[in-house]
Design a protein around this motif. Structure first.
Motif, mmCIF file in Angstrom:
data_model
loop_
_atom_site.group_PDB
_atom_site.id
_atom_site.type_symbol
_atom_site.label_atom_id
_atom_site.label_comp_id
_atom_site.label_asym_id
_atom_site.label_seq_id
_atom_site.Cartn_x
_atom_site.Cartn_y
_atom_site.Cartn_z
ATOM 1 N N UNK A 137 0.850 -1.185 0.000
ATOM 2 C CA UNK A 137 0.000 0.000 0.000
ATOM 3 C C UNK A 137 0.890 1.241 0.000
ATOM 4 N N UNK A 138 0.443 2.269 -0.699
ATOM 5 C CA UNK A 138 1.158 3.541 -0.722
ATOM 6 C C UNK A 138 0.138 4.670 -0.614
ATOM 7 N N UNK A 139 0.630 5.898 -0.619
ATOM 8 C CA UNK A 139 -0.274 7.042 -0.582
ATOM 9 C C UNK A 139 -1.151 7.098 -1.830
ATOM 10 N N UNK A 140 -0.712 6.506 -2.905
ATOM 11 C CA UNK A 140 -1.465 6.491 -4.158
ATOM 12 C C UNK A 140 -2.358 5.263 -4.277
ATOM 13 N N UNK A 141 -2.350 4.437 -3.269
ATOM 14 C CA UNK A 141 -3.124 3.188 -3.318
ATOM 15 C C UNK A 141 -2.197 2.003 -3.458
ATOM 16 N N UNK A 142 -2.679 0.956 -4.060
ATOM 17 C CA UNK A 142 -1.904 -0.272 -4.207
ATOM 18 C C UNK A 142 -0.777 -0.076 -5.216
ATOM 19 N N UNK A 143 0.436 -0.434 -4.810
ATOM 20 C CA UNK A 143 1.615 -0.397 -5.683
ATOM 21 C C UNK A 143 1.979 -1.827 -6.036
ATOM 22 N N UNK A 144 2.126 -2.101 -7.322
ATOM 23 C CA UNK A 144 2.525 -3.428 -7.795
ATOM 24 C C UNK A 144 3.909 -3.324 -8.407
ATOM 25 N N UNK A 145 4.851 -4.094 -7.890
ATOM 26 C CA UNK A 145 6.196 -4.142 -8.444
ATOM 27 C C UNK A 145 6.361 -5.455 -9.187
ATOM 28 N N UNK A 146 6.743 -5.360 -10.456
ATOM 29 C CA UNK A 146 6.977 -6.529 -11.293
ATOM 30 C C UNK A 146 8.472 -6.649 -11.526
ATOM 31 N N UNK A 147 9.041 -7.824 -11.247
ATOM 32 C CA UNK A 147 10.468 -8.050 -11.448
ATOM 33 C C UNK A 147 10.664 -8.909 -12.681
ATOM 34 N N UNK A 148 11.527 -8.429 -13.592
ATOM 35 C CA UNK A 148 11.802 -9.095 -14.860
ATOM 36 C C UNK A 148 13.299 -9.348 -14.974
ATOM 37 N N UNK A 149 13.676 -10.387 -15.724
ATOM 38 C CA UNK A 149 15.095 -10.655 -15.957
ATOM 39 C C UNK A 149 15.329 -10.940 -17.428
ATOM 40 N N UNK A 150 16.354 -10.275 -17.992
ATOM 41 C CA UNK A 150 16.842 -10.570 -19.334
ATOM 42 C C UNK A 150 18.193 -11.249 -19.151
ATOM 43 N N UNK A 151 18.311 -12.470 -19.650
ATOM 44 C CA UNK A 151 19.545 -13.246 -19.496
ATOM 45 C C UNK A 151 20.141 -13.502 -20.872
ATOM 46 N N UNK A 152 21.412 -13.136 -21.048
ATOM 47 C CA UNK A 152 22.094 -13.290 -22.329
ATOM 48 C C UNK A 152 23.133 -14.407 -22.247
ATOM 49 N N UNK A 153 23.192 -15.210 -23.303
ATOM 50 C CA UNK A 153 24.248 -16.225 -23.437
ATOM 51 C C UNK A 153 24.808 -16.131 -24.861
ATOM 52 N N UNK A 154 26.054 -16.545 -25.029
ATOM 53 C CA UNK A 154 26.643 -16.518 -26.368
ATOM 54 C C UNK A 154 26.457 -17.881 -27.049
#
Length: 170
Positions: A137-154
């Motif tokens: 919860x925040x002053x603006x209401x519900x805060x949603x944090x999305x975590x993403x990963x970009x994984x590089x291989x050769x």
């Protein structure tokens, strides 16, 4: 507190939503990147010299910056234009699930881990995945944090780079 994370969003955690393959990296690609990054000063001499067998790219080099050799799935199949690939809800849309009904999205934290350097002749594969969601919860209401990963291989299967980023929506 009512959750913004639907059952289908929760089930998608850990899913890969995008795969990109780069064209082989050329010496010219590396030189142009080094020139751009060091502008208005000239790049270090090692980028202009041909005394080395293969050029090594700077850590921040992006083989996907100008073009992608292949992309799966095709964002257009999901109604996404190229300029919408940074939208806060593009990962849910590419997974074929409904994004949360939140009108504002901001980029949050960003961290990078490096492995072997990118060298002239390398071809890089990127796999983007949904790592998770968190809410508060925040002053603006519900805060949603999305975590993403970009994984590089050769092309040899060696770890090149991992970019973990967070998108905050409310």
């Amino acid at each position: 507190m009512t959750s913004a994370v639907s059952a289908e969003m929760a089930a998608a955690i850990g899913s890969v939503y995008l795969r990109d393959q780069s064209y082989p990296v050329s010496a010219s690609d590396i030189r142009r990147w080094a020139i751009a990054v060091h502008w208005p000063d000239g790049p270090p001499a090692r980028f202009l010299s041909r005394t080395v067998e293969k050029l090594v790219a700077p850590e921040e080099f992006n083989p996907f910056a100008w073009a992608v050799a292949s992309r799966s799935p095709d964002p257009e199949e999901f109604g996404l234009r190229e300029d919408e690939m940074i939208a806060a809800d593009c990962q849910e849309r590419l997974l074929g699930i409904s994004p949360p009904a939140m009108s504002t999205g901001l980029f949050g934290a960003y961290s990078v881990s490096y492995g072997v350097p990118i060298c002239e002749g390398d071809s890089i594969a990127s796999q983007s995945s949904l790592r998770g969601y968190s809410e508060r919860e925040s002053r603006r209401g519900l805060l949603l944090t999305t975590t993403l990963e970009d994984r590089w291989i050769n092309q040899r299967g060696e770890f090149v780079k991992s970019v973990v980023r967070e998108i905050v929506r409310y």
